[in-house]
Design a protein around this motif. Structure first.
Motif, PDB file in Angstrom:
ATOM      1  N   TRP A 116      58.450  53.578  35.233  1.00  0.00           N
ATOM      2  CA  TRP A 116      58.691  52.142  35.230  1.00  0.00           C
ATOM      3  C   TRP A 116      58.257  51.501  33.918  1.00  0.00           C
ATOM      4  N   HIS A 133      54.794  54.232  42.806  1.00  0.00           N
ATOM      5  CA  HIS A 133      55.768  53.258  42.320  1.00  0.00           C
ATOM      6  C   HIS A 133      55.205  51.841  42.399  1.00  0.00           C
ATOM      7  N   GLN A 190      52.760  51.172  39.622  1.00  0.00           N
ATOM      8  CA  GLN A 190      53.411  51.063  38.312  1.00  0.00           C
ATOM      9  C   GLN A 190      54.162  49.739  38.169  1.00  0.00           C
ATOM     10  N   LEU A 191      54.796  49.297  39.226  1.00  0.00           N
ATOM     11  CA  LEU A 191      55.495  48.024  39.183  1.00  0.00           C
ATOM     12  C   LEU A 191      54.514  46.871  39.010  1.00  0.00           C
ATOM     13  N   ARG A 209      58.909  43.015  42.254  1.00  0.00           N
ATOM     14  CA  ARG A 209      58.982  44.289  42.957  1.00  0.00           C
ATOM     15  C   ARG A 209      59.314  44.045  44.427  1.00  0.00           C
ATOM     16  N   SER A 255      61.149  51.539  31.685  1.00  0.00           N
ATOM     17  CA  SER A 255      62.382  51.010  32.246  1.00  0.00           C
ATOM     18  C   SER A 255      62.694  49.613  31.699  1.00  0.00           C
ATOM     19  N   LYS A 281      53.492  46.816  35.417  1.00  0.00           N
ATOM     20  CA  LYS A 281      54.568  46.322  34.553  1.00  0.00           C
ATOM     21  C   LYS A 281      54.739  44.812  34.682  1.00  0.00           C
ATOM     22  N   GLY A 287      62.211  45.842  40.389  1.00  0.00           N
ATOM     23  CA  GLY A 287      62.244  47.198  40.915  1.00  0.00           C
ATOM     24  C   GLY A 287      61.985  47.180  42.408  1.00  0.00           C
TER      25      GLY A 287
END
Length: 243
Positions: free
Chosen positions: A67, A93, A96-97, A104, A70, A100, A75
């Motif tokens: 991510w 996930h 990580q979102l 999400r 990305s 970022k 996401g």
């Protein structure tokens, strides 16, 4: 996510992701081609004039998706399925979102052969264990489990209304265009995430009772790719209020 039980066997390579990142930046939609889609072409004006927000969605079959690298502005990741399954990569996930800082969301893959309230509670038990930060909640419905159209529709209404009553947030409804058109009557109060790979990104009309769509999934190569007609802030506003 369309036909996800079949497509989730595909894995994503680092090289493929980098190629996708190069190919999916700078979204402005050109005029959509003429099409029928049950006479709903008037709604394509939504996609012809708006700048679109790009996003990706993944499940455990893309457990190593990066991510941080990305280009996505949102996401959405698989959290649960059925009565007991929790996706093995959901926590990674999700973290990580969060790092970022993009919008999400978490989705549940539904099975109308089960009790909808029990499935909704399983989903909530997983997502509620994570702090809310405007996160989107999604029902992914793509299978009938042999139930009739009326039964599938009633199942979806029960799942969605239960999650809404427990969270104060209307979940998104995800499905393929034809499935949503067949089984989505009466669900227009829930934002639509529609998969239609036969249309250019953003150039999709609305099925069933919906008058607009929130997200269009336009490709599953090399990863599920989406655009939203909403800005990131507006998209985030559809999610759970921040805790």
């Amino acid at each position: 996510m369309t036909e996800r039980l079949l497509r989730d066997i595909r894995t994503t390579t680092v090289a493929g992701l980098l190629a996708a990142a190069t190919a999916v930046t700078g979204f402005t939609v050109a005029a959509a081609p003429a099409h029928a889609d049950h006479g709903r072409a008037a709604h394509s004006a939504q996609s012809r004039t708006a700048a679109l927000t790009y996003g990706q969605d993944v499940s455990g079959y893309q457990a190593d998706h990066d991510w941080a690298a990305s280009p996505a502005g949102f996401g959405i990741v698989k959290a649960t399925e059925g009565l007991t399954f929790t996706d093995r990569s959901f926590a990674r996930h999700w973290q990580q979102l969060d790092a970022k800082g993009i919008v999400r969301g978490a989705y549940h893959y539904g099975h109308p052969g089960n009790d909808p309230v029990a499935e909704a509670e399983h989903f909530l038990s997983v997502v509620n264990a994570q702090p809310a930060k405007g996160d989107l909640l999604v029902l992914d419905l793509e299978t009938t489990d042999g139930r009739s159209a009326a039964e599938v529709n009633a199942w979806a209404k029960t799942w969605l209304s239960h999650v809404k009553s427990k969270t104060g947030t209307a979940p998104l409804f995800y499905s393929g265009w034809n499935f949503a058109d067949t089984y989505g009557a009466g669900l227009a109060e829930y934002p639509l995430w529609v998969a239609h790979y036969g249309k250019d990104k953003g150039a999709v009309t609305t099925p069933a009772d919906w008058k607009s769509w929130a997200i269009h999934q336009y490709s599953d190569t090399p990863i599920d790719q989406n655009v939203s007609a909403l800005t990131p802030d507006r998209l985030r506003s559809l999610g759970r209020p921040a805790a």
